[in-house]
Design a protein around this motif. Structure first.
Motif, PDB file in Angstrom:
ATOM      1  N   GLY A 122      -1.965 -30.733  58.479  1.00 56.67           N
ATOM      2  CA  GLY A 122      -2.487 -30.032  59.534  1.00 56.67           C
ATOM      3  C   GLY A 122      -1.772 -29.174  60.428  1.00 56.67           C
ATOM      4  O   GLY A 122      -2.130 -28.141  60.986  1.00 56.67           O
ATOM      5  N   ARG A 123      -0.263 -29.401  60.738  1.00 58.48           N
ATOM      6  CA  ARG A 123       0.495 -28.828  61.497  1.00 58.48           C
ATOM      7  C   ARG A 123       1.837 -28.181  60.706  1.00 58.48           C
ATOM      8  O   ARG A 123       1.933 -27.038  61.209  1.00 58.48           O
ATOM      9  N   LEU A 124       2.181 -28.603  59.934  1.00 57.48           N
ATOM     10  CA  LEU A 124       3.371 -28.060  58.895  1.00 57.48           C
ATOM     11  C   LEU A 124       2.968 -27.015  57.879  1.00 57.48           C
ATOM     12  O   LEU A 124       3.492 -25.932  57.543  1.00 57.48           O
ATOM     13  N   LEU A 125       2.211 -27.523  57.135  1.00 62.41           N
ATOM     14  CA  LEU A 125       1.670 -26.557  55.899  1.00 62.41           C
ATOM     15  C   LEU A 125      -0.039 -26.547  55.835  1.00 62.41           C
ATOM     16  O   LEU A 125      -0.573 -27.328  56.104  1.00 62.41           O
ATOM     17  N   SER A 126      -0.123 -25.527  55.017  1.00 67.11           N
ATOM     18  CA  SER A 126      -1.532 -25.426  54.811  1.00 67.11           C
ATOM     19  C   SER A 126      -1.849 -25.777  53.459  1.00 67.11           C
ATOM     20  O   SER A 126      -0.782 -25.596  52.525  1.00 67.11           O
ATOM     21  N   VAL A 127      -3.229 -26.106  53.203  1.00 61.21           N
ATOM     22  CA  VAL A 127      -3.405 -26.468  51.496  1.00 61.21           C
ATOM     23  C   VAL A 127      -3.099 -25.281  50.670  1.00 61.21           C
ATOM     24  O   VAL A 127      -2.561 -25.602  49.692  1.00 61.21           O
ATOM     25  N   THR A 128      -3.702 -24.074  51.025  1.00 58.82           N
ATOM     26  CA  THR A 128      -3.452 -22.874  50.103  1.00 58.82           C
ATOM     27  C   THR A 128      -2.176 -22.592  50.140  1.00 58.82           C
ATOM     28  O   THR A 128      -1.790 -22.339  48.925  1.00 58.82           O
ATOM     29  N   GLU A 129      -1.135 -22.680  51.051  1.00 57.12           N
ATOM     30  CA  GLU A 129       0.224 -22.472  50.688  1.00 57.12           C
ATOM     31  C   GLU A 129       0.844 -23.388  49.776  1.00 57.12           C
ATOM     32  O   GLU A 129       1.772 -23.178  48.918  1.00 57.12           O
ATOM     33  N   THR A 130       0.467 -24.780  49.846  1.00 51.82           N
ATOM     34  CA  THR A 130       1.064 -25.716  49.013  1.00 51.82           C
ATOM     35  C   THR A 130       0.590 -25.420  47.657  1.00 51.82           C
ATOM     36  O   THR A 130       1.372 -25.681  46.579  1.00 51.82           O
ATOM     37  N   PHE A 131      -0.553 -25.340  47.482  1.00 57.87           N
ATOM     38  CA  PHE A 131      -1.059 -24.760  46.181  1.00 57.87           C
ATOM     39  C   PHE A 131      -0.580 -23.405  45.400  1.00 57.87           C
ATOM     40  O   PHE A 131      -0.344 -23.436  44.478  1.00 57.87           O
ATOM     41  N   ALA A 132      -0.192 -22.568  46.350  1.00 58.65           N
ATOM     42  CA  ALA A 132       0.353 -21.449  45.797  1.00 58.65           C
ATOM     43  C   ALA A 132       1.921 -21.767  45.256  1.00 58.65           C
ATOM     44  O   ALA A 132       2.443 -20.725  44.384  1.00 58.65           O
ATOM     45  N   ARG A 133       2.633 -22.480  45.904  1.00 59.58           N
ATOM     46  CA  ARG A 133       3.880 -22.770  45.428  1.00 59.58           C
ATOM     47  C   ARG A 133       4.025 -23.617  44.083  1.00 59.58           C
ATOM     48  O   ARG A 133       5.013 -23.743  43.762  1.00 59.58           O
ATOM     49  N   LEU A 134       3.074 -24.287  43.708  1.00 61.40           N
ATOM     50  CA  LEU A 134       2.936 -24.917  42.417  1.00 61.40           C
ATOM     51  C   LEU A 134       2.972 -24.118  41.357  1.00 61.40           C
ATOM     52  O   LEU A 134       2.136 -23.134  41.387  1.00 61.40           O
ATOM     53  N   GLU A 135       3.573 -24.564  40.322  1.00 60.89           N
ATOM     54  CA  GLU A 135       3.553 -23.826  39.044  1.00 60.89           C
ATOM     55  C   GLU A 135       2.658 -24.255  38.211  1.00 60.89           C
ATOM     56  O   GLU A 135       2.459 -25.745  38.250  1.00 60.89           O
ATOM     57  N   PRO A 136       1.793 -23.426  37.361  1.00 65.60           N
ATOM     58  CA  PRO A 136       0.746 -24.088  36.455  1.00 65.60           C
ATOM     59  C   PRO A 136       1.373 -24.811  35.096  1.00 65.60           C
ATOM     60  O   PRO A 136       2.441 -24.448  34.612  1.00 65.60           O
TER      61      PRO A 136
END
Length: 136
Positions: A122-136
């Motif tokens: 809720g405060r530090l990371l957003s869900v979209t940012e977290t999934f953007a950093r993951l490599e497929p």
């Protein structure tokens, strides 16, 4: 009659007459005054020198009690990891039951983990940012 004549012969006080009569100093007595009391430091030093073991044992006993209660408190926070005792009358998420104990932190790991995830997402990371950093 004599009292009346005597009262009549007394002079009446005027405005210049002093209202308070100075008191006489008391006569010096033959007994000398007592010596002044010893200073506070000397009194404490005298009491300490009479019973040094008792006064030195106070901080030692207090330190032992303080260290042992702190040690027991920290141990009770984290240990035992699993509930020890009977499960009779034990509430969910509670570290204690009628007869038994579990550390406070291990008993509430699920609640603390879910709060930590809520705060981080809720405060530090957003869900979209977290999934953007993951490599497929």
């Amino acid at each position: 009659m004599w009292a009346l004549s005597r009262a009549a012969s007394r002079p009446r006080p005027s405005a210049t007459f002093p209202l308070s009569v100075p008191r006489r100093r008391p006569r010096a007595s033959a007994v000398p005054p007592p010596p002044p009391p010893p200073s506070t430091f000397r009194r404490v030093l005298r009491k300490f020198s009479e019973r040094p073991i008792e006064y030195l044992s106070i901080p030692c006993v207090a330190a032992f009690v303080g260290i042992s209660t702190n040690y027991a408190g920290v141990k009770m926070l984290f240990y035992p990891i699993d509930y020890t005792g009977t499960s009779w009358m034990r509430w969910e998420g509670s570290p204690y039951g009628v007869v038994g104990w579990q550390g406070v932190v291990p008993a509430r790991t699920e609640a603390m983990a879910s709060r930590l995830v809520d705060i981080v997402v809720g405060r530090l990371l957003s869900v979209t940012e977290t999934f953007a950093r993951l490599e497929p």
